[in-house]
Design a protein around this motif. Structure first.
Motif, short mmCIF file in Angstrom:
data_model
loop_
_atom_site.label_atom_id
_atom_site.label_comp_id
_atom_site.label_asym_id
_atom_site.label_seq_id
_atom_site.Cartn_x
_atom_site.Cartn_y
_atom_site.Cartn_z
N UNK A 71 -1.48 2.71 19.26
CA UNK A 71 -1.71 3.62 18.13
C UNK A 71 -1.22 2.93 16.88
N UNK A 72 -0.69 3.71 15.96
CA UNK A 72 -0.19 3.08 14.74
C UNK A 72 1.00 3.84 14.18
N UNK A 73 1.76 3.13 13.33
CA UNK A 73 2.84 3.75 12.56
C UNK A 73 2.34 3.90 11.13
N UNK A 74 2.74 4.98 10.47
CA UNK A 74 2.38 5.15 9.06
C UNK A 74 3.64 4.97 8.21
N UNK A 75 3.57 4.05 7.25
CA UNK A 75 4.66 3.85 6.31
C UNK A 75 4.16 4.19 4.91
N UNK A 76 4.99 4.77 4.12
CA UNK A 76 4.53 5.24 2.81
C UNK A 76 5.39 4.70 1.66
N UNK A 77 4.73 4.57 0.51
CA UNK A 77 5.47 4.36 -0.74
C UNK A 77 5.65 2.93 -1.19
N UNK A 78 4.97 1.96 -0.58
CA UNK A 78 5.14 0.58 -1.06
C UNK A 78 4.41 0.39 -2.37
N UNK A 79 4.93 -0.52 -3.16
CA UNK A 79 4.30 -0.86 -4.43
C UNK A 79 5.01 -2.08 -5.01
N UNK A 80 4.34 -2.75 -5.94
CA UNK A 80 4.96 -3.86 -6.66
C UNK A 80 5.78 -3.27 -7.81
N UNK A 81 6.52 -4.10 -8.54
CA UNK A 81 7.44 -3.58 -9.56
C UNK A 81 6.84 -2.75 -10.70
N UNK A 82 7.73 -2.41 -11.63
CA UNK A 82 7.64 -1.39 -12.65
C UNK A 82 7.09 -0.10 -12.04
N UNK A 83 7.72 0.96 -12.31
CA UNK A 83 8.78 1.14 -13.29
C UNK A 83 10.18 0.92 -12.71
N UNK A 119 0.82 -1.20 0.00
CA UNK A 119 0.00 0.00 0.00
C UNK A 119 0.86 1.26 0.00
N UNK A 120 0.39 2.25 -0.74
CA UNK A 120 1.08 3.55 -0.78
C UNK A 120 1.13 4.15 0.60
N UNK A 121 0.08 3.86 1.39
CA UNK A 121 0.08 4.33 2.76
C UNK A 121 -0.40 3.19 3.65
N UNK A 122 0.53 2.72 4.49
CA UNK A 122 0.24 1.58 5.35
C UNK A 122 0.05 2.07 6.78
N UNK A 123 -1.03 1.59 7.41
CA UNK A 123 -1.33 1.96 8.80
C UNK A 123 -1.14 0.70 9.64
N UNK A 124 -0.06 0.65 10.39
CA UNK A 124 0.30 -0.59 11.10
C UNK A 124 0.26 -0.36 12.60
N UNK A 125 -0.57 -1.12 13.28
CA UNK A 125 -0.76 -0.94 14.71
C UNK A 125 0.52 -1.19 15.50
N UNK A 126 0.70 -0.41 16.57
CA UNK A 126 1.86 -0.61 17.44
C UNK A 126 1.54 -0.01 18.81
N UNK A 127 2.48 -0.10 19.74
CA UNK A 127 2.26 0.45 21.08
C UNK A 127 3.56 1.05 21.60
N UNK A 128 3.42 1.89 22.66
CA UNK A 128 4.59 2.61 23.16
C UNK A 128 5.04 2.16 24.54
N UNK A 129 4.14 1.48 25.25
CA UNK A 129 4.51 1.13 26.64
C UNK A 129 4.98 -0.33 26.72
N UNK A 130 4.64 -1.00 27.78
CA UNK A 130 5.25 -2.31 28.02
C UNK A 130 4.38 -3.48 27.60
N UNK A 131 5.04 -4.55 27.20
CA UNK A 131 4.36 -5.80 26.93
C UNK A 131 3.85 -6.36 28.25
#
Lengths: 386, 437
Positions: free
Chosen positions: B324-336, B232-244
């Protein structure tokens, strides 16, 4: 056939028009036990292959029976699924990201009966309709694209190659004997609608002949600048050409020329210009990639790597494909450590060992030469194994 | 009686895995018999002709489908993929065989009455064949004719309260993992956020105004079951900041062998007794776990939340509570330019309705991409062309070490004039006062 109107009036398309309403809200479809315990699940367990149990804070337990299906599915088969869901699960079902189907019940006894029933359902030709499995450290359903059934750019079929691979690996769909899960994906051309680039094993359709140019029609069917701009390697340029038309007339047309030695066979030009087809019976076939993953577990997500440069199209049963996949799976199953994904195993033993263990042959095609990232895949150390 | 002989496809009816050929044949049969008395609005032998054209592809090794052409429903620029057969005389039933993408409910839960209603529409107005689901997540209705498009859209919107999905240079249909509905690892409500953002951006989804396609995917945790980080061009991936969270009794039960590691995922091979040192502590990528006085300890400050220990001991360990979540950007499959993985843009953001802060990030990214992106340039390619630092700047974030795996390998820094004391405008005469020619 008699035309039956839905109520739509073509003369007044805006009359009673409803737009921009989006999907139905998921909460309308959740089984009651799921709705009740949403956000309050404690833990889960795989009771046996294909049966998961999730435990909630409330003490509730939900048993999920997971089973496979072809992603291409008829309404008749969906109605049959609905009959089963009505009978066993109060009319609820769900699909997974990997084209599996899940039915949820509230006791293990019901789950086991359901599993037995699903495993007994078969098509006339003998294949299963709803094989239960796809959980844990095994091989789950293969996600894929359209292929020859519905796409204009494929280099192979998708449903057929996937059927063949899953026939070959069927026992491992129903078992959990692998070191970790193996995610297999299939995309029928480089466009990768199936995004196979981060899979443990990827099957990819690939062309190997540059486009044929339909000079007589190109300027009528295509925007030449778009075709030129579509090429990632700059192999296409505008050109004029003297041609003899189908009607026998000689004339000069605006067209394109392709520097064939620069073609990477991506088909991007064909996507922009239907007068540049690439498909070819002997040119087209499959690339096998391996060692990718999307999970962040233990190691970072990683791309799949090319491990077989070309397998010819061998419809209807692609025997070489099935054999190669089996070789990779068995080498991994016997060599990897518990929890180790295929790519992590290959990195630990070294890719030189990967080729040795799988019996696959390394060739110059596996050495990356595509732009900057290629350099980072070469071995810049004296550390290697003989 | 089948309309076309399909000796090659027939060989895909055998073997244990569900056969799509068998399924299409049965559908062809049902349409031939028409026991439900459906007034078919497209050729009733559509499934026969589809098998026929596929058999031809199996024989000559090439596809027989042409480019789409412009078909769709009034006012939308997406949701319908035009498709025509290149042998319409041989296979008239599939001469026009357009696909419609229907926006699936988040998490892909259904009730049977909904699916049956959809099937009824599709039996009458389409081929009776679907994909459950397409690669991006939509319900794919496979094969109908142009006059039926508006009719199907009318029925979907009026009778099923359901809309089309995306295609072309627009926001593609967002997809979410099942999240909190049935997973103890969901760090936010992926389904709700997917739904809310889908509704917020209906215009972007239906009316192509972007340089190219744009995908949102919502994963509840770093296991990434919907592959957001890769797809995804913009990925929303859950995460946390405190303790397990640790339940020491359950840890002891795992060590003692009363509980099966990894939820029992390895049941069909004898891997020997569970060894917490070997299977958890030594595999922790940051080496931040140890056993002390018989208890499991975690230095949470050093944890990167890879999920391994939690995956292995789901009854003993829990995701943190400051979620909350982390946002990662710019994923895509090949070409170009080859495949791209998502790059970390926002390390942590709360995922709470109405998601205003997240919408600000999305919209500033879109503004930048629509301004600077070339035709058919994915976000990831623009980020590569202009730099991750530029992307961080447009969303107004402070660059932090979390943004990179390691600092740059070269000193070729493109300093900006405003960053350099005194600026770049200098006087050569003044320079020559101190430096002879």
């Amino acid at each position: 056939m008699t035309f039956i109107s839905s109520g739509y009036n073509p003369d007044k398309p805006m009359e009673n028009r409803i737009t921009d309403i989006g999907p139905r809200h998921y909460s309308e479809f959740l089984p009651p036990i799921i709705a009740k315990n949403k956000g309050k699940w404690l833990w889960h367990e795989i009771i046996e292959p294909g049966i998961l149990m999730h435990k909630a804070e409330s003490g509730d337990e939900v048993y999920t029976v997971r089973f496979g299906g072809a992603r291409l599915m008829s309404t008749g088969l969906i109605n049959e699924l609905c009959d089963i869901a009505d009978k066993y699960c109060g009319g609820h079902l769900r699909f997974t990201t990997r084209n599996n189907i899940e039915l949820m019940v509230e006791t293990l006894d019901e789950a086991k009966k359901l599993k037995e029933f699903l495993n007994s359902q078969k098509f006339k030709g003998g294949s299963h309709k709803f094989p239960v499995g796809g959980t844990g450290a095994g091989i789950t359903n293969v996600v894929h694209t359209q292929g020859w059934i519905h796409c204009h750019t494929p280099a192979t079929d998708a449903s057929g190659t996937v059927k063949v691979v899953l026939d070959e690996l069927f026992e491992d769909y129903k078992k959990m004997r692998m070191p970790a899960q193996i995610r297999i994906s299939m995309a029928c051309c480089l466009n990768m609608c199936g995004a196979v680039h981060c899979s443990d094993i990827a099957i990819l359709g690939y062309h190997r002949k540059p486009p044929i140019i339909d000079h007589e029609w190109l300027d009528n069917l295509c925007e030449i600048p778009l075709a030129v701009a579509a090429c990632p390697t700059g192999a296409i340029r505008p050109a004029k050409k003297e041609i003899t038309t189908e009607a026998g007339e000689t004339k000069t047309v605006n067209t394109v020329a392709v520097r064939q030695e620069r073609c990477m066979f991506c088909g991007n030009c064909y996507t922009m210009c239907p007068s540049m087809p690439l498909a070819d019976q002997t040119g087209d076939g499959l690339v096998i990639m391996a060692g990718g993953k999307v999970s962040n577990r233990i190691s970072n997500p990683k791309f799949s790597k090319v491990v077989v440069a070309f397998i010819p199209n061998e419809p209807p049963r692609w025997p070489t494909l099935a054999k190669v996949i089996r070789q990779i799976v068995e080498a991994y199953a016997s060599g990897a450590r518990k929890y180790e994904r295929l790519g992590d195993w290959a990195e630990r033993i070294g890719w030189e060992r990967f080729f040795e263990k799988t019996g696959l042959e390394f060739s110059e095609h596996m050495i990356d030469d595509f732009r900057d990232p290629a350099y980072y895949t070469w071995r810049q150390t004296t550390n290697f194994k003989f | 009686m089948a309309k076309h002989a399909t000796p090659l496809l027939d060989q895909l009816e055998s073997g244990p895995w569900p056969s799509f050929v068998a399924d299409i044949k049965e559908e062809a049969d049902r349409r031939r018999k028409n026991e439900k008395n459906v007034t078919y609005q497209i050729p009733s032998d559509v499934c026969d002709d589809l098998l026929g054209v596929l058999e031809l592809s199996y024989t000559d090794g090439t596809t027989h489908w042409k480019h789409g052409g412009i078909v769709g429903v009034f006012g939308y620029g997406g949701g319908v993929i035009g498709r025509y057969c290149d042998q319409p005389q041989m296979f008239p039933g599939v001469a026009h065989f357009h696909t419609m993408r229907v926006n699936q409910p988040a998490g892909k839960y259904y009730k049977t009455d909904y699916l049956r209603q959809l099937c009824d529409i599709w039996d009458m107005r389409g081929s009776g064949l679907t994909n459950m689901h397409g690669a991006t997540g939509d319900i794919v209705l496979l094969g109908t004719t142009t006059p039926q498009l508006e009719e199907i859209f009318f029925e979907l919107t009026h009778n099923m309260n359901t809309d089309l999905g995306g295609s072309g240079s627009n926001l593609r249909t967002p997809a979410a993992c099942l999240g909190e509905s049935r997973c103890e690892w969901a760090c936010y409500d992926t389904q709700e956020m997917s739904y809310q953002l889908t509704m917020e951006y209906q215009d972007e989804l239906h009316r192509p105004a972007f340089p190219y396609k744009f995908k949102f995917k919502f994963d509840g945790c770093p296991n990434c079951c919907v592959a957001s980080i890769a797809r995804s061009d913009m990925a929303f991936i859950g995460t946390w900041k405190d303790n397990i969270g640790i339940d020491q009794e359950a840890v002891a039960a795992y060590i003692g062998g009363e509980l099966k590691p990894n939820g029992g995922a390895h049941a069909d091979k004898d891997w020997g007794a569970f060894d917490i040192q070997k299977e958890v502590i030594d595999l922790c990528p940051t080496e931040c776990m140890w056993i002390e006085d018989g208890k499991l300890k975690i230095n949470d400050r050093e944890c990167t939340r890879c999920m391994h220990c939690i995956n292995v001991m789901p009854r003993a360990l829990r995701i943190g509570n400051d979620r909350g979540l982390s946002i990662l950007v710019g994923a895509k499959a090949p070409i170009l330019d080859g495949a791209q993985m998502g790059s970390l843009l926002v390390p942590f953001i709360k995922a709470e309705e109405p998601y205003d802060e997240i919408k600000e990030v999305i919209e500033s990214i879109w503004d930048w991409w629509m301004e600077e992106g070339k035709n058919r340039e994915r976000l990831g390619e623009l980020i590569k062309r202009q730099g991750l630092a530029k992307c961080i700047e447009v969303v107004g974030l402070k660059p932090v070490p979390q943004h990179v795996l390691e600092p740059r390998h070269n000193p070729y820094i493109f300093w900006k004039e405003e960053d350099v004391t005194g600026g770049w405008q200098r006087d050569i005469a003044e320079f020559r006062k101190h430096h002879q020619r």
